[in-house]
Design a protein around this motif. Structure first.
Motif, PDB file in Angstrom:
ATOM      1  N   PRO A   1       9.307  16.811  29.995  1.00  0.00           N
ATOM      2  CA  PRO A   1      10.152  17.857  29.413  1.00  0.00           C
ATOM      3  C   PRO A   1      11.288  18.216  30.373  1.00  0.00           C
ATOM      4  O   PRO A   1      11.087  18.247  31.584  1.00  0.00           O
ATOM      5  CB  PRO A   1       9.191  19.025  29.216  1.00  0.00           C
ATOM      6  N   THR A   2      12.439  18.448  29.813  1.00  0.00           N
ATOM      7  CA  THR A   2      13.593  18.762  30.670  1.00  0.00           C
ATOM      8  C   THR A   2      14.012  20.216  30.555  1.00  0.00           C
ATOM      9  O   THR A   2      14.776  20.711  31.379  1.00  0.00           O
ATOM     10  CB  THR A   2      14.792  17.868  30.307  1.00  0.00           C
ATOM     11  N   LYS A   3      13.520  20.881  29.526  1.00  0.00           N
ATOM     12  CA  LYS A   3      13.879  22.295  29.364  1.00  0.00           C
ATOM     13  C   LYS A   3      12.928  23.200  30.160  1.00  0.00           C
ATOM     14  O   LYS A   3      13.331  24.174  30.748  1.00  0.00           O
ATOM     15  CB  LYS A   3      13.843  22.688  27.877  1.00  0.00           C
ATOM     16  N   LEU A   4      11.680  22.888  30.139  1.00  0.00           N
ATOM     17  CA  LEU A   4      10.618  23.585  30.880  1.00  0.00           C
ATOM     18  C   LEU A   4      10.401  25.017  30.385  1.00  0.00           C
ATOM     19  O   LEU A   4      11.309  25.842  30.372  1.00  0.00           O
ATOM     20  CB  LEU A   4      10.882  23.602  32.380  1.00  0.00           C
ATOM     21  N   ASP A   5       9.175  25.254  30.017  1.00  0.00           N
ATOM     22  CA  ASP A   5       8.797  26.541  29.453  1.00  0.00           C
ATOM     23  C   ASP A   5       7.326  26.757  29.772  1.00  0.00           C
ATOM     24  O   ASP A   5       6.622  25.811  30.121  1.00  0.00           O
ATOM     25  CB  ASP A   5       9.010  26.470  27.925  1.00  0.00           C
ATOM     26  N   LYS A   6       6.849  27.973  29.645  1.00  0.00           N
ATOM     27  CA  LYS A   6       5.415  28.251  29.885  1.00  0.00           C
ATOM     28  C   LYS A   6       4.535  27.364  29.000  1.00  0.00           C
ATOM     29  O   LYS A   6       3.409  27.028  29.369  1.00  0.00           O
ATOM     30  CB  LYS A   6       5.109  29.729  29.615  1.00  0.00           C
ATOM     31  N   GLU A   7       5.062  27.026  27.827  1.00  0.00           N
ATOM     32  CA  GLU A   7       4.301  26.168  26.906  1.00  0.00           C
ATOM     33  C   GLU A   7       3.999  24.805  27.530  1.00  0.00           C
ATOM     34  O   GLU A   7       3.063  24.126  27.123  1.00  0.00           O
ATOM     35  CB  GLU A   7       5.107  25.938  25.617  1.00  0.00           C
ATOM     36  N   ASN A   8       4.833  24.429  28.464  1.00  0.00           N
ATOM     37  CA  ASN A   8       4.648  23.120  29.101  1.00  0.00           C
ATOM     38  C   ASN A   8       3.511  23.119  30.125  1.00  0.00           C
ATOM     39  O   ASN A   8       3.080  22.054  30.565  1.00  0.00           O
ATOM     40  CB  ASN A   8       5.939  22.670  29.797  1.00  0.00           C
ATOM     41  N   LEU A   9       3.065  24.285  30.514  1.00  0.00           N
ATOM     42  CA  LEU A   9       1.955  24.352  31.468  1.00  0.00           C
ATOM     43  C   LEU A   9       0.652  24.103  30.706  1.00  0.00           C
ATOM     44  O   LEU A   9       0.203  24.946  29.935  1.00  0.00           O
ATOM     45  CB  LEU A   9       1.923  25.721  32.156  1.00  0.00           C
TER      46      LEU A   9
ATOM     47  N   VAL B   1      -4.144  23.087  41.171  1.00  0.00           N
ATOM     48  CA  VAL B   1      -3.378  21.962  40.632  1.00  0.00           C
ATOM     49  C   VAL B   1      -2.891  22.362  39.246  1.00  0.00           C
ATOM     50  O   VAL B   1      -3.645  22.951  38.462  1.00  0.00           O
ATOM     51  CB  VAL B   1      -4.245  20.685  40.534  1.00  0.00           C
ATOM     52  N   TYR B   2      -1.634  22.056  38.957  1.00  0.00           N
ATOM     53  CA  TYR B   2      -1.030  22.379  37.668  1.00  0.00           C
ATOM     54  C   TYR B   2      -0.598  21.093  36.979  1.00  0.00           C
ATOM     55  O   TYR B   2      -0.074  20.179  37.616  1.00  0.00           O
ATOM     56  CB  TYR B   2       0.222  23.245  37.853  1.00  0.00           C
ATOM     57  N   LYS B   3      -0.787  21.073  35.663  1.00  0.00           N
ATOM     58  CA  LYS B   3      -0.254  19.971  34.857  1.00  0.00           C
ATOM     59  C   LYS B   3       0.838  20.526  33.950  1.00  0.00           C
ATOM     60  O   LYS B   3       0.612  21.490  33.213  1.00  0.00           O
ATOM     61  CB  LYS B   3      -1.358  19.333  34.008  1.00  0.00           C
ATOM     62  N   VAL B   4       1.998  19.908  34.003  1.00  0.00           N
ATOM     63  CA  VAL B   4       3.129  20.328  33.171  1.00  0.00           C
ATOM     64  C   VAL B   4       3.543  19.118  32.342  1.00  0.00           C
ATOM     65  O   VAL B   4       3.784  18.032  32.895  1.00  0.00           O
ATOM     66  CB  VAL B   4       4.302  20.811  34.051  1.00  0.00           C
ATOM     67  N   ALA B   5       3.596  19.294  31.025  1.00  0.00           N
ATOM     68  CA  ALA B   5       3.933  18.170  30.139  1.00  0.00           C
ATOM     69  C   ALA B   5       4.551  18.694  28.855  1.00  0.00           C
ATOM     70  O   ALA B   5       4.601  19.913  28.627  1.00  0.00           O
ATOM     71  CB  ALA B   5       2.678  17.349  29.837  1.00  0.00           C
ATOM     72  N   LYS B   6       4.998  17.777  28.026  1.00  0.00           N
ATOM     73  CA  LYS B   6       5.595  18.176  26.735  1.00  0.00           C
ATOM     74  C   LYS B   6       4.555  18.816  25.843  1.00  0.00           C
ATOM     75  O   LYS B   6       3.392  18.436  25.901  1.00  0.00           O
ATOM     76  CB  LYS B   6       6.195  16.942  26.039  1.00  0.00           C
TER      77      LYS B   6
ATOM     78  N   ILE C   1       4.021  12.187  39.021  1.00  0.00           N
ATOM     79  CA  ILE C   1       4.334  12.035  37.597  1.00  0.00           C
ATOM     80  C   ILE C   1       3.502  10.882  37.053  1.00  0.00           C
ATOM     81  O   ILE C   1       3.517   9.777  37.619  1.00  0.00           O
ATOM     82  CB  ILE C   1       5.835  11.732  37.372  1.00  0.00           C
ATOM     83  N   ALA C   2       2.782  11.138  35.993  1.00  0.00           N
ATOM     84  CA  ALA C   2       1.993  10.075  35.364  1.00  0.00           C
ATOM     85  C   ALA C   2       1.599  10.510  33.963  1.00  0.00           C
ATOM     86  O   ALA C   2       1.403  11.707  33.707  1.00  0.00           O
ATOM     87  CB  ALA C   2       0.744   9.774  36.179  1.00  0.00           C
ATOM     88  N   ASN C   3       1.474   9.543  33.090  1.00  0.00           N
ATOM     89  CA  ASN C   3       1.007   9.810  31.727  1.00  0.00           C
ATOM     90  C   ASN C   3       1.792  10.925  31.053  1.00  0.00           C
ATOM     91  O   ASN C   3       1.211  11.775  30.375  1.00  0.00           O
ATOM     92  CB  ASN C   3      -0.494  10.149  31.736  1.00  0.00           C
ATOM     93  N   GLY C   4       3.073  10.944  31.257  1.00  0.00           N
ATOM     94  CA  GLY C   4       3.920  11.925  30.586  1.00  0.00           C
ATOM     95  C   GLY C   4       3.778  13.331  31.121  1.00  0.00           C
ATOM     96  O   GLY C   4       4.153  14.296  30.451  1.00  0.00           O
ATOM     97  N   ALA C   5       3.235  13.475  32.306  1.00  0.00           N
ATOM     98  CA  ALA C   5       3.042  14.814  32.882  1.00  0.00           C
ATOM     99  C   ALA C   5       3.496  14.821  34.335  1.00  0.00           C
ATOM    100  O   ALA C   5       3.499  13.785  35.007  1.00  0.00           O
ATOM    101  CB  ALA C   5       1.577  15.222  32.790  1.00  0.00           C
ATOM    102  N   ILE C   6       3.867  15.990  34.782  1.00  0.00           N
ATOM    103  CA  ILE C   6       4.110  16.163  36.208  1.00  0.00           C
ATOM    104  C   ILE C   6       2.997  17.062  36.747  1.00  0.00           C
ATOM    105  O   ILE C   6       2.653  18.084  36.125  1.00  0.00           O
ATOM    106  CB  ILE C   6       5.520  16.730  36.495  1.00  0.00           C
ATOM    107  N   TYR C   7       2.395  16.632  37.845  1.00  0.00           N
ATOM    108  CA  TYR C   7       1.282  17.375  38.445  1.00  0.00           C
ATOM    109  C   TYR C   7       1.774  18.012  39.740  1.00  0.00           C
ATOM    110  O   TYR C   7       2.357  17.334  40.589  1.00  0.00           O
ATOM    111  CB  TYR C   7       0.107  16.449  38.735  1.00  0.00           C
ATOM    112  N   LEU C   8       1.527  19.308  39.837  1.00  0.00           N
ATOM    113  CA  LEU C   8       1.978  20.040  41.021  1.00  0.00           C
ATOM    114  C   LEU C   8       0.768  20.637  41.707  1.00  0.00           C
ATOM    115  O   LEU C   8      -0.123  21.175  41.048  1.00  0.00           O
ATOM    116  CB  LEU C   8       2.952  21.144  40.610  1.00  0.00           C
ATOM    117  N   ARG C   9       0.779  20.551  43.000  1.00  0.00           N
ATOM    118  CA  ARG C   9      -0.372  21.024  43.754  1.00  0.00           C
ATOM    119  C   ARG C   9       0.072  22.170  44.668  1.00  0.00           C
ATOM    120  O   ARG C   9       0.961  21.990  45.493  1.00  0.00           O
ATOM    121  CB  ARG C   9      -0.876  19.856  44.590  1.00  0.00           C
TER     122      ARG C   9
END
Lengths: 397, 381
Positions: free
Chosen positions: A37-45, A392-397, A379-387
């Motif tokens: 996702p390029t817009k990024l929103d809470k929904e992406n978490l 750990v957080y997963k952010v994806a569409k 970044i993997a499987n359509g998600a960005i993982y942040l630690r």
């Protein structure tokens, strides 16, 4: 149409693999083929998972497994490897070890500083205590080493953080410090030394860079230090070429299309030669100044981000500075890329997506995780993982 | 020696404890043979595969095998326990409790046993915590100390100062972790109670120092200046900038910091100094010398080099280095070489160390000739 084609071409040097098996991903260049996702929103978490300890090592992703290291205890002497399910963040397995080396490190860093790596079957994890473990992807221990037990002055009182890389049968383990300073090539199957190089006696937090087929078809590994860059044969550790103009001890070189972008006097672009002689210097730019974060090359640009948060785009071909964009800093982590976007997360957990094809760069989305994040994302499987230090957080569409 | 004996007993007892897994003792033996630079890894990996298939009843025996095992082998064995415990639904609580109850067992293995009990029977584990206030496992002790601190804080909040002070004192006597000790000390001082931290930790406060010798280009670290071959407190040697002699030096820092800059005022760089003290031991014994130091250093006990490290200004903390040494009965000598490098930044001014003598739990071992904790230290003499 022409422009579209040019942009497409410029972003073709990316991996088809969905895994993120090491610091800065499959080719060690921070670039993923995945769409984020390029817009990024809470929904992406999608989820956030609590960890059993602290850390700033990066997450790696192997298939549907998200893997990372932590340390815990009053003296951070308990070392963890945790495997999460990418789908929901649940713990698939968790293994612990006791540190056998010193656990002293600066309060901002952690014993879980270096990012683990994987060859797809096995996971290799090291810690600031210089404990090194190999587990299969189901968490079964294959071998372990205590490098400070083996070499008693291998340690850094600020904390070790250089990450591992693995290629072929060789696991490259940098344990460079002010005292007993080595990089070691270890047999990834047994944990035994294949080679051990004496390295400059100076603390060094940079991660080696693989140069596949770098000399007469042989794979090289570029070892950066305050002295410069030494390229050695991956299998034997024998020196092939040397660049002696000095280099950063925190920000690691990036490789792209066979060119090495070294944090040296700003950034120095080096073209390794096929005859094994010292590489040709393509350009050097003092106007591209990486700080803790490593440079990343995407499309036509090489990018650096300084601690204050200024993202600078330089020409990949000439090193000339083309534009700057002020992000919200400060940064310790290195940006990663998906498509034409850079993803930069600052030390207080603000993830910022930047369209690198906009005239002077454009922030297209922000997501505030409100957490201390010093680790480079995966970044993997359509998600960005942040630690973060504890999650750990997963952010994806 | 005690640990080695326990290890042997552990291996011999396996046949009884782990009758259901005949491969267990062989696997343990193989794993315990791992050594430096990856020696034995391949065999240990095969052994671990077998060992990890054992049923939960084998866990106490595997924990037992950690007694006397080297730190690498202990980690291998831990991996076996973790794998079995993650797979098996029912853990052998009786065996785990027995293992935990034997304080001669490996402290880390006992903590692991406790955590396994905690995961299976949390209520039972809770009841065990108060019994661990003086446990040889620092991690087990920590939980018990925390309980006492919480109790003391409640008493203090309810203005029951005398009772609170008693509880804090109890906690301090047992505490070995610096964060807990600092919390307790702050609270005791709020209650107007005296705390002798140097004595609690066992810091060495009384020294003789000599210097500066040369350390230009950091060469002094590997140069044997006269104190490395003889310690004569009345001798005079040629130093970096003239004659140098031993001078008495006392620190009153409550964390035992010996600040060499106080002996040689002014910002002097590229220099080396030595600090010397004696320690009278009531009996011959092994000790831990726990050193905090951000300068390059070497430590000798009774003329024998214990350890040295040439790192400068990267950071330090209490118990930064844990050095094993043997003291003889009677007088022992401790000599420390402390090097200062060429860096001129503010944060590179420190030229200091702190050292204490303790057992593996961090419990101070006080010298029989230990003077009273000084109220005042040497300053600019």
């Amino acid at each position: 149409m022409k422009i579209t084609f040019a942009i497409t071409l410029a972003f073709t040097i990316i991996t088809a693999s969905a895994d993120w098996p090491q610091f800065r991903g499959p080719n060690g260049n921070g670039i993923s083929a995945d769409a984020l996702p390029t817009k990024l929103d809470k929904e992406n978490l999608k989820w956030a998972a609590d960890m059993p300890g602290r850390g700033l090592s990066g997450v790696i992703v192997v298939g549907d497994r998200v893997l990372l290291t932590c340390s815990s205890g009053p003296r951070q002497h308990r070392l963890h490897v945790v495997c999460l399910d990418a789908k929901d963040g649940s713990v698939r397995w968790h293994r612990q070890f006791w540190a056998t080396g010193r656990t002293m490190c600066h309060s901002k860093t952690s014993v879980a500083g270096p990012t683990p790596c994987s060859d797809g079957k096995y996971i290799y994890a090291n810690y600031s205590s210089n404990d090194l473990v190999c587990l299969d992807i189901d968490g079964n221990l294959q071998w372990l080493r205590g490098l400070t037990l083996d070499y008693t002055n291998v340690s850094n009182s600020l904390g070790m953080a250089a990450s591992l890389v693995v290629s072929g049968n060789v696991l490259v383990v940098p344990v460079e410090n002010d005292s007993e300073s080595y990089t070691i090539g270890i047999d990834k199957h047994t944990g035994r030394n294949l080679w051990k190089l004496n390295r400059p006696k100076a603390a060094n937090w940079t991660t080696p860079t693989l140069l596949p087929g770098g000399f007469k078809g042989r794979d090289l590994v570029a070892l950066q230090s305050s002295k410069g860059v030494a390229a050695v044969d991956l299998k034997t550790g024998v020196s092939v070429w040397n660049f002696g103009n000095g280099a950063s001890t925190t920000s690691s070189s990036a490789v792209y299309d066979g060119t090495l972008y070294v944090p040296s006097n700003g950034i120095t672009a080096l073209q390794p030669r096929s005859d094994g002689k010292a590489p040709d210097q393509i350009w050097q730019s003092g106007r591209l100044q990486p700080s803790t974060a490593s440079p990343i090359v995407l499309g036509k640009h090489v990018f650096t981000v300084n601690r204050a948060g200024v993202l600078t785009a330089g020409s990949r071909e000439t090193g000339e500075r083309e534009w700057q964009l002020r992000l919200k800093g400060p940064f310790s982590s290195t940006p990663v890329a998906a498509g034409k976007h850079l993803y930069c997360v600052n030390e207080v957990g603000l993830l910022q997506a930047v369209d690198t094809t906009a005239k002077e760069g454009e922030i297209t989305g922000k997501l505030d995780l409100d957490d201390q994040i010093l680790a480079t994302p995966a970044i993997a499987n359509g998600a960005i993982y942040l630690r973060s230090n504890t999650k750990v957080y997963k952010v994806a569409k | 020696m005690k640990h080695r004996l326990l290890g042997l007993l552990a291996v011999f007892s396996l046949g009884v404890v782990c009758w259901s897994a005949p491969n267990v003792s062989d696997s343990i033996k193989t794993i315990r043979a791992v050594g430096s630079e990856g020696q034995g890894n391949a065999a240990a990996a095969q052994a671990l595969k077998k060992l990890a298939q054992a049923d939960a009843a084998a866990i106490p025996a595997i924990l037992n095998a950690m007694n006397g095992a080297n730190p690498l082998a202990a980690n291998w064995l831990r991996a076996a326990v973790d794998t079995i415990a993650a797979r098996e639904k029912k853990l052998p609580l009786k065996g785990l409790n027995q293992f935990l109850a034997n304080k001669a067992n490996n402290p880390r293995a006992r903590r692991l046993a406790f955590e396994l009990i905690q995961g299976t029977a949390p209520d039972a584990a809770e009841k065990l915590i108060p019994t661990m206030l003086n446990d040889p496992s620092v991690e087990l002790r920590r939980d018990a100390v925390q309980r006492v601190i919480v109790t003391a804080m409640e008493l203090q909040n309810n203005k029951k100062d005398k009772l609170a002070a008693g509880e804090y004192r109890k906690a301090l006597d047992a505490a070995r972790d610096i964060d807990q000790i600092k919390t307790i000390t702050t609270r005791l001082r709020q209650l107007k109670q005296e705390v002798d931290l140097p004595r609690h930790f066992g810091f060495l406060m009384h020294w003789h120092v000599i210097g500066p010798f040369d350390n230009t280009e950091r060469a002094g670290f590997n140069t044997a200046f006269p104190p490395e071959t003889e310690v004569k407190l009345d001798a005079v040697y040629k130093g970096k900038a003239g004659d140098v002699k031993w001078i008495p030096f006392v620190t009153a820092d409550e964390y035992g910091k010996v600040d060499i800059n106080k002996a040689y005022p002014g910002l002097i760089k590229e220099v080396t100094a030595y600090a010397y003290t004696t320690y009278d031991a009531a009996a011959a014994r092994d000790v831990e010398l726990r050193l905090g130091c951000k300068n390059a250093y070497k430590v000798w006990v009774n003329g024998k080099l214990v350890f040295g490290r040439d790192e400068y200004h990267r950071g330090t903390r209490i118990d930064h280095y844990r050095l094993n040494a043997s003291f003889k009965k009677g007088r022992n000598t401790i000599l420390i070489k402390l090097c200062q490098n060429e860096q001129m930044q503010n944060w590179t001014k420190e030229w200091e160390f702190q050292i204490r003598v303790c057992d593996p739990t961090g419990t101070a071992i006080l010298a029989s000739n230990r003077p009273r904790t000084p109220a005042k230290g040497t300053d600019n003499n």
